[in-house]
Design an enzyme around this catalytic site. Structure first.
Site, PDB file in Angstrom:
ATOM      1  CG  ASN A  42     106.707  94.999  52.079  1.00  0.00           C
ATOM      2  OD1 ASN A  42     105.970  93.973  51.798  1.00  0.00           O
ATOM      3  ND2 ASN A  42     107.970  94.982  51.774  1.00  0.00           N
ATOM      4  CD  GLU A  43     109.834  91.830  53.382  1.00  0.00           C
ATOM      5  OE1 GLU A  43     110.530  92.697  52.887  1.00  0.00           O
ATOM      6  OE2 GLU A  43     109.442  90.974  52.916  1.00  0.00           O
ATOM      7  CD  GLU A  71     106.333  89.883  49.411  1.00  0.00           C
ATOM      8  OE1 GLU A  71     107.554  89.297  49.350  1.00  0.00           O
ATOM      9  OE2 GLU A  71     106.008  91.044  49.812  1.00  0.00           O
ATOM     10  CG  HIS A  88     111.570  88.253  42.795  1.00  0.00           C
ATOM     11  ND1 HIS A  88     110.579  87.588  42.518  1.00  0.00           N
ATOM     12  CD2 HIS A  88     112.093  88.162  43.926  1.00  0.00           C
ATOM     13  CE1 HIS A  88     110.326  87.243  43.669  1.00  0.00           C
ATOM     14  NE2 HIS A  88     111.295  87.638  44.607  1.00  0.00           N
TER      15      HIS A  88
HETATM   16  C1  GAL Z   1     110.146  90.689  49.828  1.00  0.00           C
HETATM   17  C2  GAL Z   1     109.401  92.087  49.434  1.00  0.00           C
HETATM   18  C3  GAL Z   1     109.137  92.173  48.173  1.00  0.00           C
HETATM   19  C4  GAL Z   1     110.024  91.635  47.218  1.00  0.00           C
HETATM   20  C5  GAL Z   1     110.310  90.309  47.622  1.00  0.00           C
HETATM   21  C6  GAL Z   1     111.586  89.929  46.605  1.00  0.00           C
HETATM   22  O1  GAL Z   1     110.724  90.713  50.817  1.00  0.00           O
HETATM   23  O2  GAL Z   1     108.355  92.144  50.402  1.00  0.00           O
HETATM   24  O3  GAL Z   1     108.722  93.578  48.063  1.00  0.00           O
HETATM   25  O4  GAL Z   1     111.086  92.557  47.161  1.00  0.00           O
HETATM   26  O5  GAL Z   1     110.846  90.325  48.799  1.00  0.00           O
HETATM   27  O6  GAL Z   1     112.220  88.957  46.839  1.00  0.00           O
END
Ligand code: GAL
Length: 672
Positions: A151-152, A305, A356
């Protein structure tokens, strides 16, 4: 052979799903709600390492089996992540050397996420092992829609493992320490290295770092993380799984990867995108992220996302309304996304990201936010045919390209340039924003990329470049292109060495100018140009050699000197803008460049009416997306049918709403 474009039968709709946070009753409701919203994809396992491998080498897949069975039996597909962005506590306790070290020597401990030293052999072995385990177990599942590796990527380590791997990388690049000394210019400040072992990552130092060292470390980190990605990808492939493989990039400020190189190694490119502004500029930000990703991908891509309900500003969250959430989702799709995926499906009840936004908010499904998700699912269903990509995978019809280069960004971040106020991403973004505001479609292009389809190429603040890039730009102009180069470009080569004899050394001949001295401006100071433009941050004393002057400085220290120049080159031209135009002036300047080149906006008058018009090519037809960001209804007339509302030919789009028109012809006009 060019691979077929990524073209699922329908847009992927859904998001990160972490049912391990919830009891079984909630899982049952999740599936019901997913069906209600027509969700077809859940991204699972992103941070599940501790659940999947509770002790080193011991796996517990029962819960994931159950999650997958439940999803699959209701026809919901899944993207399976390898959980390697978040090693469990047992891992860091067993392998403390695999914890990342900050430049100041602090070792970061577990308790959050993304805590790993990417070069540590124990980490790499554990990552390969879990990737292979998952691939063997689930890689042939018929509801598996894709692999989400890690992830990222972006945890940067400065510890001993990184130092060793960096030295190996340098040795491969330079062969001898002498060559490294030459390139790094270590004769200055007594930095001369006698052996590879003396070299460190750019850790905390007493004063300025050596720029060549800094940029090489950025290159190394990108390559090292890419190698870690490749190892997992290869494990997945070796299992025989044929599902497409990606890793999600993070935009807009993540500058740890060379995305062009990384994109070449993925079956489909994906990004996470969170708006960085609550103002109307958020819509321009969507377009920016989407255009960049489509360009990196060279075709369709995945939005992995976004946030369903909120925009995080400096210190608080601003609510994102339902209309905007839908417009943003379609904004990505108009520019080539094959998905509208969110982080996350259900708002966490506790834990680090409990506030979130989510598709199912804390208040549950009986909410405006969830109704919006249901509406989006319905809209995606109506426009499903758009997802089938044309065989050549090219989306859109841009005739303008902006040069994007990760190494250019890294170079412009080296210390002590004439002005620290120049930001590569701001320059690229304001260039893109200018074209967005006047309604022109834009691609990004890598240095040396295929330029024939473009009439205009803009090179914003590309501080370092190769001679090959300079020649490529020259060829573009020679063959009739209009090239626009902005300040701080072409000053150095890729070793961060200034090219002498007059600025910008790499491009002097092409631009037909000779710069003598920089005159950076203090923060907030604005100067005027003779054509009425306003500028700031940077100015340069230059003289024209084979170029002519388009505008002079009309105020400031360089009053009366050339500010904007233009040289005819072959059947095209090369323009140089030696200062940072304000956004307003840049908007006008670049719109004029597009008009001069005979480029039409996608829909005349759209920008003034506050609407966004984007054309996406499909396999059977072209589709005109209209996103009405304004507070009034608009009507457009032409030949085609709106897949969202069913209206034909004269289509009214309510304030805040969207239309996706299957075109029978391209002659659309806005009606008063
Ligand atoms: C992304 C990440 C997610 C979550 C999201 C919240 O960068 O991949 O897991 O943390 O941000 O903004």
């Amino acid at each position: 052979m060019t691979p077929a474009p990524y073209s699922p039968a329908r847009f992927l709709f859904g998001g990160d799903y972490s049912p391990e946070q919830w009891p079984r009753e909630v899982w049952r409701e999740d599936i019901e709600l997913m069906k209600r919203a027509k969700v077809n994809t859940a991204t699972i396992g992103v941070f599940s390492w501790a659940m999947l491998e509770p002790r080193e080498g011991e796996f517990d897949p029962a819960w994931l089996d159950e999650v997958i069975d439940r999803l699959a039996s209701d026809g919901i597909g899944f993207i399976l992540a390898t959980p390697t962005a978040s090693p469990p506590p047992w891992f860091t306790v067993a392998h403390p050397d695999a914890l990342p070290v900050r430049p100041d020597g602090t070792r970061v401990l577990h308790g959050s996420r993304d805590t790993y030293a990417v070069s540590a052999p124990a980490y790499r072995a554990a990552a390969r092992r879990i990737a292979r385990y998952l691939a063997d177990r689930y890689g042939h599942h018929d509801m598996l829609r894709g692999w989400h590796i890690h992830n990222e990527y972006g945890t940067i380590d400065h510890g001993p493992h990184a130092a060793r791997a960096f030295r190996r990388w340098l040795e491969r690049r330079y062969g001898t320490v002498d060559e490294l000394n030459r390139v790094w210019y270590t004769a200055f400040w007594s930095q001369r290295y006698g052996a590879w072992d003396e070299i460190l990552p750019p850790v905390q130092t007493q004063y300025l770092h050596n720029p060549a060292h800094v940029v090489d470390f950025k290159r190394f980190c990108s390559d090292e993380m890419l190698e870690a990605y490749r190892e997992q990808r290869d494990e997945v492939r070796a299992s025989g799984s044929r599902a497409p493989i990606t890793t999600n990039f993070m935009l807009p400020t993540w500058n740890h990867l060379d995305q062009w190189t990384w994109s070449d190694e993925q079956d489909v490119v994906s990004i996470d995108h969170y708006l960085d502004t609550t103002s109307a500029d958020g819509e321009a930000h969507v377009a920016y992220g989407a255009d960049l990703t489509r360009s990196w991908a060279g075709g369709p891509w995945l939005l992995m996302e976004q946030n369903a309900t909120g925009i995080r500003t400096g210190d608080h969250v601003v609510t994102k309304g339902v209309d905007r959430m839908i417009r943003n989702s379609l904004g990505y799709i108009a520019r080539g996304s094959q998905s509208a995926l969110f982080f996350q499906w259900r708002a966490s009840a506790a834990g680090s990201e409990l506030w979130h936004g989510a598709m199912v908010p804390h208040a549950g499904p009986d909410t405006r936010a969830f109704d919006g998700i249901v509406r989006l699912g319905d809209t995606l269903d109506r426009i499903a045919e758009v997802a089938t990509a044309p065989a050549d995978g090219v989306l859109g019809d841009a005739e303008i390209a902006i040069v994007w280069d990760a190494e250019g960004w890294w170079s412009l971040e080296t210390p002590h340039l004439p002005s620290d106020a120049v930001s590569y991403s701001d320059e690229v973004r304001s260039t893109h924003r200018a074209f967005w505001r006047s309604g022109y479609p834009v691609d990004f292009i890598r240095p040396g990329g295929a330029a024939d389809r473009y009439k205009v190429i803009v090179v914003p603040a590309l501080y370092a470049m190769t001679a090959t890039t300079a020649r490529w730009l020259e060829d573009f102009a020679e063959s009739g292109g209009r090239l626009v180069v902005t300040f701080a470009s072409g000053l150095a080569d890729m070793d961060q060495r200034v090219v002498g004899g007059g600025y910008p050394g790499m491009l002097r001949g092409l631009l037909g100018i000779r710069g003598e001295q920089m005159f950076p401006l203090p923060p907030g100071e604005t100067i005027e140009l003779s054509d009425g433009s306003q500028a700031g941050v940077w100015s340069e004393l230059l003289r024209v050699e084979t170029a002519s002057v388009v505008a002079e400085y009309a105020s400031g220290p360089l009053r009366g000197c050339p500010a904007v120049t233009r040289r005819s080159v072959g059947s095209g031209s090369a323009t140089y803008v030696s200062t940072k135009l304000t956004q307003h002036s840049l908007d006008a300047f670049l719109a004029e460049a597009a008009v001069d080149a005979g480029i039409e906006p996608t829909l005349a008058g759209a920008a003034d009416a506050g609407i966004e018009a984007v054309r996406r090519r499909g396999a059977e037809a072209d589709y005109l997306f209209i996103l009405n960001h304004s507070e009034a209804a608009v009507r457009i007339a032409g030949d085609g049918v709106d897949l969202v509302s069913g209206q034909r030919d004269r289509i009214e789009i309510d304030a805040g709403a969207v239309a996706v028109i299957r075109e029978a012809g391209q002659g659309w006009a806005l009606e008063a």
